[in-house]
Design a protein around this motif. Structure first.
Motif, PDB file in Angstrom:
ATOM      1  N   ASP A 120       0.643  -1.148   0.028  1.00 52.31           N
ATOM      2  CA  ASP A 120       0.169  -0.022   0.083  1.00 52.31           C
ATOM      3  C   ASP A 120       0.862   1.168  -0.039  1.00 52.31           C
ATOM      4  N   LEU A 121       1.891   1.137   0.813  1.00 51.51           N
ATOM      5  CA  LEU A 121       2.816   2.478   0.829  1.00 51.51           C
ATOM      6  C   LEU A 121       3.569   2.430  -0.591  1.00 51.51           C
ATOM      7  N   GLU A 122       3.987   1.403  -1.055  1.00 59.15           N
ATOM      8  CA  GLU A 122       4.665   1.565  -2.333  1.00 59.15           C
ATOM      9  C   GLU A 122       3.589   2.136  -3.524  1.00 59.15           C
ATOM     10  N   ALA A 123       2.350   1.560  -3.202  1.00 55.79           N
ATOM     11  CA  ALA A 123       1.465   2.143  -4.110  1.00 55.79           C
ATOM     12  C   ALA A 123       1.212   3.646  -4.084  1.00 55.79           C
ATOM     13  N   GLU A 124       1.234   3.947  -2.931  1.00 63.77           N
ATOM     14  CA  GLU A 124       0.973   5.605  -2.389  1.00 63.77           C
ATOM     15  C   GLU A 124       2.110   6.251  -2.970  1.00 63.77           C
ATOM     16  N   VAL A 125       3.121   5.717  -2.816  1.00 58.89           N
ATOM     17  CA  VAL A 125       4.420   6.375  -3.152  1.00 58.89           C
ATOM     18  C   VAL A 125       4.310   6.718  -4.731  1.00 58.89           C
ATOM     19  N   VAL A 126       3.772   5.402  -5.343  1.00 53.38           N
ATOM     20  CA  VAL A 126       3.764   5.781  -6.773  1.00 53.38           C
ATOM     21  C   VAL A 126       2.857   6.712  -7.308  1.00 53.38           C
ATOM     22  N   ARG A 127       1.785   6.707  -6.609  1.00 50.83           N
ATOM     23  CA  ARG A 127       0.726   7.757  -6.869  1.00 50.83           C
ATOM     24  C   ARG A 127       0.934   9.017  -6.475  1.00 50.83           C
ATOM     25  N   ARG A 128       1.768   9.119  -5.496  1.00 50.85           N
ATOM     26  CA  ARG A 128       2.162  10.656  -5.122  1.00 50.85           C
ATOM     27  C   ARG A 128       3.129  11.199  -5.963  1.00 50.85           C
ATOM     28  N   THR A 129       4.039  10.089  -6.363  1.00 54.22           N
ATOM     29  CA  THR A 129       5.167  10.511  -7.499  1.00 54.22           C
ATOM     30  C   THR A 129       4.830  10.889  -8.586  1.00 54.22           C
ATOM     31  N   ALA A 130       3.561  10.285  -9.050  1.00 56.77           N
ATOM     32  CA  ALA A 130       2.963  10.378 -10.645  1.00 56.77           C
ATOM     33  C   ALA A 130       2.362  11.842 -10.179  1.00 56.77           C
ATOM     34  N   GLU A 131       1.638  12.094  -9.055  1.00 54.12           N
ATOM     35  CA  GLU A 131       0.952  13.522  -8.996  1.00 54.12           C
ATOM     36  C   GLU A 131       2.057  14.623  -8.862  1.00 54.12           C
ATOM     37  N   LEU A 132       3.328  14.174  -8.215  1.00 51.96           N
ATOM     38  CA  LEU A 132       4.161  15.234  -8.381  1.00 51.96           C
ATOM     39  C   LEU A 132       4.823  15.238  -9.606  1.00 51.96           C
ATOM     40  N   ARG A 133       5.026  14.573 -10.306  1.00 57.95           N
ATOM     41  CA  ARG A 133       5.748  14.623 -11.580  1.00 57.95           C
ATOM     42  C   ARG A 133       4.616  15.436 -12.586  1.00 57.95           C
ATOM     43  N   GLN A 137       5.264  18.838 -14.211  1.00 56.02           N
ATOM     44  CA  GLN A 137       5.139  19.195 -15.597  1.00 56.02           C
ATOM     45  C   GLN A 137       4.251  20.341 -15.816  1.00 56.02           C
ATOM     46  N   ARG A 138       3.095  20.339 -15.099  1.00 54.06           N
ATOM     47  CA  ARG A 138       2.349  21.712 -15.274  1.00 54.06           C
ATOM     48  C   ARG A 138       3.013  23.007 -14.865  1.00 54.06           C
ATOM     49  N   LEU A 139       3.685  22.879 -13.737  1.00 54.35           N
ATOM     50  CA  LEU A 139       4.525  23.973 -13.567  1.00 54.35           C
ATOM     51  C   LEU A 139       5.481  24.354 -14.602  1.00 54.35           C
TER      52      LEU A 139
END
Length: 470
Positions: A120-133, A137-139
């Motif tokens: 779950d933590l790894e999935a959350e990290v992946v999700r948060r990393t994708a959101e951050l990326r 990209q938007r920035l």
């Protein structure tokens, strides 16, 4: 500890001994176990690959330890840590297999829970990393779309970190160095203190940094930039860094300066036009034989001024060519008739200050020619020629108006307002010289005006106009 003993010498390697701990663990009675192969403890979720490993070890007569999912009599499952070892006689012959069991269900469940939490933590990290990326990209898109460069200053080390776009705005390549000292050296000397004080004010007051100043690129190009940013602070309140953006606002500043210049130019020309109009009205009314005659004369003169201003507007107040001015001003007098008018000269652009002045003068000459000169009969001609000369001023316009074929010219006994407009007011308006001669064959007009449109000329014109009004 639960234990069993099996006899590999009997068919299917049956259980021949179980202890009480095994019975307690599995829920089976001893009579239900003795004589059966241990596989009866397996179920639908038992890992077949682990069973195969155990079978291979038994066949090979080697010890094995593994965790196997087994089932109790009541159908519930438990994780069984199983250790199976062969027992040999002194002569080396295989006698039995000894197996000990240990219930590791809680341990496995904890490990499974930890694994789930980890997943779950790894999935959350992946999700948060994708959101951050995606946010990055938007920035980045916003920075690129807005042509914004980003930067940060470490307030402890005074180290500047600048993005490629920030370096580009400062006239540098991405690989070029740009230290804080180099940046401040590139700021216009008059603006350096502005930039430093703005940053210090933003840090001290914890406010938004927003300041514009000039920089000079390594190639010597001057640019206006706007920086915006905000400081970050440690827990104790000490300033840590300041982060911000840089934008090239040269075009906007130049547009603002151009608008200001146009506003000042418009104000100046309106004042001059009104002053000239006031003088024209006053002189016309004084010398006109009647109000009706004054009205006709005023209407013609105002139309000449309006035509000149129309020409300026069509050229965005950036002046007009000599030929365009003559054709526009002389249009009511039939300038398109090549038998009556000849226009000869280079393609010279007049500064705006000369357009209205020459329009009025040309209109007065044409009106006089219609009444008394070359345009008062069917045979007269007017020749207009102009050229650029360098005496008495560099880049001066020399204009000639020569009449021929009209009635014999007699010098006037008194000066009319039209003559005053040409001989007295025009030299001041054009900051040059004017000559009017009256040879018998036709009037000759000559004017010389500098083509360089300077603020000094405009100021002199305004003062001269004010003097005429007084």
């Amino acid at each position: 500890m639960p234990m069993v003993i099996t006899n590999p010498l009997l068919p299917d390697n049956p259980i021949v001994f179980v202890n009480r701990a095994f019975i307690s663990l599995t829920g089976f009675e001893r009579s239900e176990v003795i004589g059966r192969n241990c596989r009866f403890l397996q179920g639908p979720r038992t890992d077949k690959s682990q069973v195969a490993r155990m079978r291979e070890a038994i066949t090979s007569r080697v010890p094995i330890e593994l965790d196997l999912l087994n089932y109790r009599k009541n159908g519930t499952h438990f994780w069984n840590r199983l250790l199976v070892s062969p027992v040999f006689a002194d002569d080396g012959n295989l006698l039995y297999y000894f197996a000990s069991q240990f219930d590791v269900t809680l341990e496995r469940e904890r490990l499974a829970a930890l694994q789930r939490d980890r997943d779950d933590l790894e999935a959350e990290v992946v999700r948060r990393t994708a959101e951050l990326r995606a946010a990055e990209q938007r920035l980045q898109f916003a920075l690129e779309a807005g042509r914004l460069g980003s930067w940060s200053i470490n307030l402890g080390t005074q180290e500047l970190t600048a993005s490629d776009e920030c370096k580009k705005i400062c006239g540098r390549l991405p690989a070029d160095s740009l230290t804080l000292e180099e940046l401040r050296d590139s700021i216009h000397p008059d603006d350096r203190i502005v930039q430093i004080e703005a940053i210090e004010h933003a840090i001290t007051n914890r406010s938004l940094l927003d300041v514009e100043y000039r920089i000079r690129t390594p190639k010597g190009e001057e640019r206006w930039v706007q920086i915006r940013g905000q400081a970050t602070y440690r827990a104790d309140g000490a300033p840590l860094t300041i982060l911000g953006t840089t934008q090239d606002v040269t075009n906007r500043r130049e547009a603002e300066e151009h608008r200001t210049l146009l506003a000042n130019e418009l104000s100046h020309r309106v004042k001059n036009t009104l002053a000239s109009l006031q003088a024209i009205v006053a002189q016309t009314m004084r010398r006109a034989p009647s109000v009706a005659a004054a009205g006709v004369t005023l209407e013609a003169r105002i139309q000449a001024m309006a035509a000149a201003n129309d020409l300026l507007i069509s050229q965005k107040f950036e002046g007009a060519t000599m030929r365009a001015l003559l054709e526009r001003t002389l249009s009511p007098f039939g300038v398109e008739d090549k038998d009556r008018f000849t226009l000869t000269g280079p393609d010279v652009k007049l500064p705006a200050r000369l357009v209205v002045a020459f329009a009025l003068a040309i209109h007065e000459l044409a009106t006089n020619a219609t009444k008394y000169g070359a345009l008062s009969n069917a045979d007269g001609m007017i020749g207009l020629s102009w050229e650029v000369v360098h005496d008495p001023h560099p880049q001066s316009l020399q204009l000639h108006w020569v009449e021929s074929g009209g009635p014999r010219v007699i010098p006037p006994s008194r000066t009319s307002f039209g003559t005053q407009l040409i001989q007295r007011m025009l030299p001041r308006e054009i900051d040059g010289s004017v000559e009017v001669d009256y040879p018998a064959e036709g009037l000759v007009f000559k004017a010389i005006a500098p083509l360089i449109d300077t603020a000094e000329n405009d100021n002199n014109t305004e003062f001269a106009t004010n003097d005429k009004r007084i």
